[in-house]
Write a protein that holds these residues in place. Structure first.
Motif, PDB file in Angstrom:
ATOM      1  N   LEU A  71       0.815  -1.209   0.000  1.00 43.01           N
ATOM      2  CA  LEU A  71       0.000   0.000   0.000  1.00 43.01           C
ATOM      3  C   LEU A  71       0.850   1.260   0.000  1.00 43.01           C
ATOM      4  O   LEU A  71       0.379   2.332  -0.367  1.00 43.01           O
ATOM      5  CB  LEU A  71      -0.947  -0.016   1.209  1.00 43.01           C
ATOM      6  CG  LEU A  71      -1.998  -1.136   1.194  1.00 43.01           C
ATOM      7  CD1 LEU A  71      -2.822  -1.101   2.468  1.00 43.01           C
ATOM      8  CD2 LEU A  71      -2.904  -1.022  -0.024  1.00 43.01           C
ATOM      9  N   GLY A  72       2.106   1.115   0.395  1.00 41.67           N
ATOM     10  CA  GLY A  72       3.005   2.253   0.324  1.00 41.67           C
ATOM     11  C   GLY A  72       3.199   2.747  -1.092  1.00 41.67           C
ATOM     12  O   GLY A  72       3.395   3.945  -1.327  1.00 41.67           O
ATOM     13  N   HIS A  73       3.128   1.831  -2.077  1.00 45.29           N
ATOM     14  CA  HIS A  73       3.241   2.228  -3.476  1.00 45.29           C
ATOM     15  C   HIS A  73       2.062   3.114  -3.874  1.00 45.29           C
ATOM     16  O   HIS A  73       2.217   4.086  -4.616  1.00 45.29           O
ATOM     17  CB  HIS A  73       3.302   0.995  -4.377  1.00 45.29           C
ATOM     18  CG  HIS A  73       4.550   0.183  -4.188  1.00 45.29           C
ATOM     19  ND1 HIS A  73       4.665  -1.125  -4.603  1.00 45.29           N
ATOM     20  CD2 HIS A  73       5.748   0.497  -3.615  1.00 45.29           C
ATOM     21  CE1 HIS A  73       5.867  -1.575  -4.302  1.00 45.29           C
ATOM     22  NE2 HIS A  73       6.540  -0.618  -3.705  1.00 45.29           N
ATOM     23  N   TYR A  74       0.855   2.768  -3.387  1.00 47.25           N
ATOM     24  CA  TYR A  74      -0.314   3.599  -3.665  1.00 47.25           C
ATOM     25  C   TYR A  74      -0.167   4.965  -3.000  1.00 47.25           C
ATOM     26  O   TYR A  74      -0.495   6.001  -3.590  1.00 47.25           O
ATOM     27  CB  TYR A  74      -1.592   2.915  -3.163  1.00 47.25           C
ATOM     28  CG  TYR A  74      -2.113   1.854  -4.092  1.00 47.25           C
ATOM     29  CD1 TYR A  74      -3.002   2.168  -5.113  1.00 47.25           C
ATOM     30  CD2 TYR A  74      -1.708   0.529  -3.966  1.00 47.25           C
ATOM     31  CE1 TYR A  74      -3.479   1.202  -5.983  1.00 47.25           C
ATOM     32  CE2 TYR A  74      -2.176  -0.447  -4.826  1.00 47.25           C
ATOM     33  CZ  TYR A  74      -3.063  -0.103  -5.832  1.00 47.25           C
ATOM     34  OH  TYR A  74      -3.519  -1.072  -6.693  1.00 47.25           O
ATOM     35  N   ALA A  75       0.328   4.969  -1.758  1.00 41.90           N
ATOM     36  CA  ALA A  75       0.483   6.231  -1.036  1.00 41.90           C
ATOM     37  C   ALA A  75       1.487   7.151  -1.726  1.00 41.90           C
ATOM     38  O   ALA A  75       1.321   8.372  -1.721  1.00 41.90           O
ATOM     39  CB  ALA A  75       0.907   5.956   0.403  1.00 41.90           C
ATOM     40  N   GLN A  76       2.518   6.563  -2.326  1.00 41.59           N
ATOM     41  CA  GLN A  76       3.500   7.372  -3.042  1.00 41.59           C
ATOM     42  C   GLN A  76       2.940   7.878  -4.375  1.00 41.59           C
ATOM     43  O   GLN A  76       3.229   8.999  -4.795  1.00 41.59           O
ATOM     44  CB  GLN A  76       4.773   6.546  -3.293  1.00 41.59           C
ATOM     45  CG  GLN A  76       5.575   6.246  -2.040  1.00 41.59           C
ATOM     46  CD  GLN A  76       6.120   7.486  -1.360  1.00 41.59           C
ATOM     47  OE1 GLN A  76       6.424   8.480  -2.010  1.00 41.59           O
ATOM     48  NE2 GLN A  76       6.234   7.444  -0.037  1.00 41.59           N
ATOM     49  N   ALA A  77       2.135   7.058  -5.042  1.00 41.88           N
ATOM     50  CA  ALA A  77       1.640   7.409  -6.374  1.00 41.88           C
ATOM     51  C   ALA A  77       0.446   8.352  -6.342  1.00 41.88           C
ATOM     52  O   ALA A  77       0.244   9.134  -7.285  1.00 41.88           O
ATOM     53  CB  ALA A  77       1.256   6.135  -7.135  1.00 41.88           C
ATOM     54  N   LEU A  78      -0.345   8.295  -5.257  1.00 38.80           N
ATOM     55  CA  LEU A  78      -1.560   9.090  -5.172  1.00 38.80           C
ATOM     56  C   LEU A  78      -1.334  10.320  -4.289  1.00 38.80           C
ATOM     57  O   LEU A  78      -0.377  10.391  -3.531  1.00 38.80           O
ATOM     58  CB  LEU A  78      -2.707   8.239  -4.627  1.00 38.80           C
ATOM     59  CG  LEU A  78      -3.020   6.977  -5.454  1.00 38.80           C
ATOM     60  CD1 LEU A  78      -4.088   6.145  -4.777  1.00 38.80           C
ATOM     61  CD2 LEU A  78      -3.455   7.357  -6.867  1.00 38.80           C
ATOM     62  N   ASP A  79      -2.245  11.285  -4.389  1.00 34.78           N
ATOM     63  CA  ASP A  79      -2.051  12.576  -3.730  1.00 34.78           C
ATOM     64  C   ASP A  79      -2.839  12.727  -2.431  1.00 34.78           C
ATOM     65  O   ASP A  79      -2.656  13.707  -1.707  1.00 34.78           O
ATOM     66  CB  ASP A  79      -2.438  13.705  -4.690  1.00 34.78           C
ATOM     67  CG  ASP A  79      -1.619  13.670  -5.971  1.00 34.78           C
ATOM     68  OD1 ASP A  79      -0.374  13.657  -5.864  1.00 34.78           O
ATOM     69  OD2 ASP A  79      -2.213  13.625  -7.069  1.00 34.78           O
ATOM     70  N   PHE A 120      -0.591   6.269   4.032  1.00 34.71           N
ATOM     71  CA  PHE A 120      -0.755   7.631   3.531  1.00 34.71           C
ATOM     72  C   PHE A 120      -0.237   8.664   4.532  1.00 34.71           C
ATOM     73  O   PHE A 120       0.348   9.678   4.131  1.00 34.71           O
ATOM     74  CB  PHE A 120      -2.209   7.892   3.161  1.00 34.71           C
ATOM     75  CG  PHE A 120      -2.567   7.443   1.769  1.00 34.71           C
ATOM     76  CD1 PHE A 120      -2.637   8.339   0.718  1.00 34.71           C
ATOM     77  CD2 PHE A 120      -2.810   6.099   1.506  1.00 34.71           C
ATOM     78  CE1 PHE A 120      -2.947   7.921  -0.564  1.00 34.71           C
ATOM     79  CE2 PHE A 120      -3.112   5.663   0.225  1.00 34.71           C
ATOM     80  CZ  PHE A 120      -3.181   6.575  -0.820  1.00 34.71           C
ATOM     81  N   VAL A 121      -0.442   8.415   5.818  1.00 40.12           N
ATOM     82  CA  VAL A 121       0.090   9.342   6.826  1.00 40.12           C
ATOM     83  C   VAL A 121       1.610   9.321   6.795  1.00 40.12           C
ATOM     84  O   VAL A 121       2.261  10.372   6.857  1.00 40.12           O
ATOM     85  CB  VAL A 121      -0.443   8.979   8.222  1.00 40.12           C
ATOM     86  CG1 VAL A 121       0.302   9.755   9.306  1.00 40.12           C
ATOM     87  CG2 VAL A 121      -1.937   9.272   8.314  1.00 40.12           C
ATOM     88  N   LYS A 122       2.198   8.138   6.681  1.00 42.02           N
ATOM     89  CA  LYS A 122       3.662   8.021   6.608  1.00 42.02           C
ATOM     90  C   LYS A 122       4.206   8.761   5.389  1.00 42.02           C
ATOM     91  O   LYS A 122       5.287   9.366   5.452  1.00 42.02           O
ATOM     92  CB  LYS A 122       4.062   6.546   6.558  1.00 42.02           C
ATOM     93  CG  LYS A 122       5.564   6.310   6.528  1.00 42.02           C
ATOM     94  CD  LYS A 122       5.895   4.826   6.504  1.00 42.02           C
ATOM     95  CE  LYS A 122       7.407   4.604   6.468  1.00 42.02           C
ATOM     96  NZ  LYS A 122       7.740   3.142   6.454  1.00 42.02           N
ATOM     97  N   ALA A 123       3.454   8.732   4.296  1.00 40.73           N
ATOM     98  CA  ALA A 123       3.883   9.414   3.070  1.00 40.73           C
ATOM     99  C   ALA A 123       3.601  10.910   3.107  1.00 40.73           C
ATOM    100  O   ALA A 123       3.940  11.632   2.162  1.00 40.73           O
ATOM    101  CB  ALA A 123       3.185   8.786   1.864  1.00 40.73           C
ATOM    102  N   GLY A 124       2.965  11.383   4.172  1.00 36.62           N
ATOM    103  CA  GLY A 124       2.669  12.806   4.284  1.00 36.62           C
ATOM    104  C   GLY A 124       1.496  13.258   3.441  1.00 36.62           C
ATOM    105  O   GLY A 124       1.355  14.454   3.164  1.00 36.62           O
TER     106      GLY A 124
END
Length: 267
Positions: A71-79, A120-124
């Motif tokens: 899910l980290g990949h989604y968090a990086q790719a999405l806004d 998503f929180v980790k990705a800011g």
């Protein structure tokens, strides 16, 4: 609002449909677990100029296993991320036993959405919860829920009426001095739709209440303190009819969330 360029991609957690019997032996979708994005949520985001992207869930029965879905990949790719409404949050997810079998909730979705929130929180990236989404944010960060308002808060208003659905409305009071109050200068009261039978009991640490029902104190909006954007509302902004003057105007909430997503996109 027209589509914005560069594209603003907003992830939306999947609602989950589980086949329940007895069903006609027709095969197809009626006998399969489905992950879906409710049309009204998608169009709510599209009205703000964003492109909604549903993020799939996996469970023990899935062909793809949890360790294969990062899910980290989604968090990086999405806004940004929107948690849409749906099944009850499982009492087991906040350390309780269901007080009735019909309120056992959906622990599979709880675990999936908790992982989404963390990523998503980790990705800011900003996270916004709608109805169950607000409840899931509260639980994910250490809060608890009233399993059934009618049973455990008998003095409360009827916050869900199946025969009325989104036409069931009640008053909203915005807490002065909050971020929400700043979005609505000069406005402290409004009317919102109400389609939930659970509500926040213990507020998660580091969260503040931004709005409540003045008639019974039920929490209607929350926000996490500190940097980043983690917030939710108990009502359904996506169900507000265009140009409706009776129900609370959620446009400032949507614009604020998308502005945060846009700001993170430029970092």
């Amino acid at each position: 609002m027209p589509f914005q360029s560069p594209a603003l991609l907003i992830g939306v957690s999947a609602r989950i449909y589980y086949p329940s019997g007895p069903v006609l032996d027709l095969g197809g979708v009626w006998t399969k677990t489905l992950h879906f994005l409710e049309q009204s949520v998608a169009q709510w985001l599209m009205r703000g100029g964003a492109l909604p992207v549903m993020v799939p869930a996996v469970d023990a029965q899935s062909v793809v296993q949890t360790e294969e879905l990062n899910l980290g990949h989604y968090a990086q790719a999405l806004d940004g991320l929107v948690l849409q409404g749906g099944n009850d949050v499982a009492p087991a997810s906040y350390g309780e036993v269901p007080i009735a079998p019909e309120w056992a909730g959906d622990p599979v979705r709880d675990a999936y959405e908790k992982s989404l929130i963390e990523a998503f929180v980790k990705a800011g990236k900003p996270v916004f919860g709608i109805c169950r989404g607000l409840q899931m944010l509260n639980v994910a960060f250490g809060g608890t829920m009233w399993q059934d308002i009618g049973t455990q808060m008998p003095q409360a208003l009827p916050h869900v009426r199946s025969e009325m659905y989104e036409r069931n409305v009640h008053a909203l009071e915005i807490v002065p001095g909050t971020h929400m109050a700043a979005l609505y200068p000069g406005l402290q009261h409004g009317m919102i739709n109400s389609i939930h039978h659970q509500s926040i009991k213990d507020l998660a640490p580091d969260f503040v209440v931004e709005a409540h029902c003045p008639d019974d104190g039920v929490i209607e909006a929350i926000r996490r303190r500190g940097p980043g954007f983690v917030a939710g509302v108990q009502w359904h902004p996506e169900f507000r009819q265009k140009n409706c003057q009776v129900i609370f105007d959620d446009t400032p909430l949507l614009r604020d969330f998308l502005a945060s997503a846009r700001a993170q996109q430029s970092n």
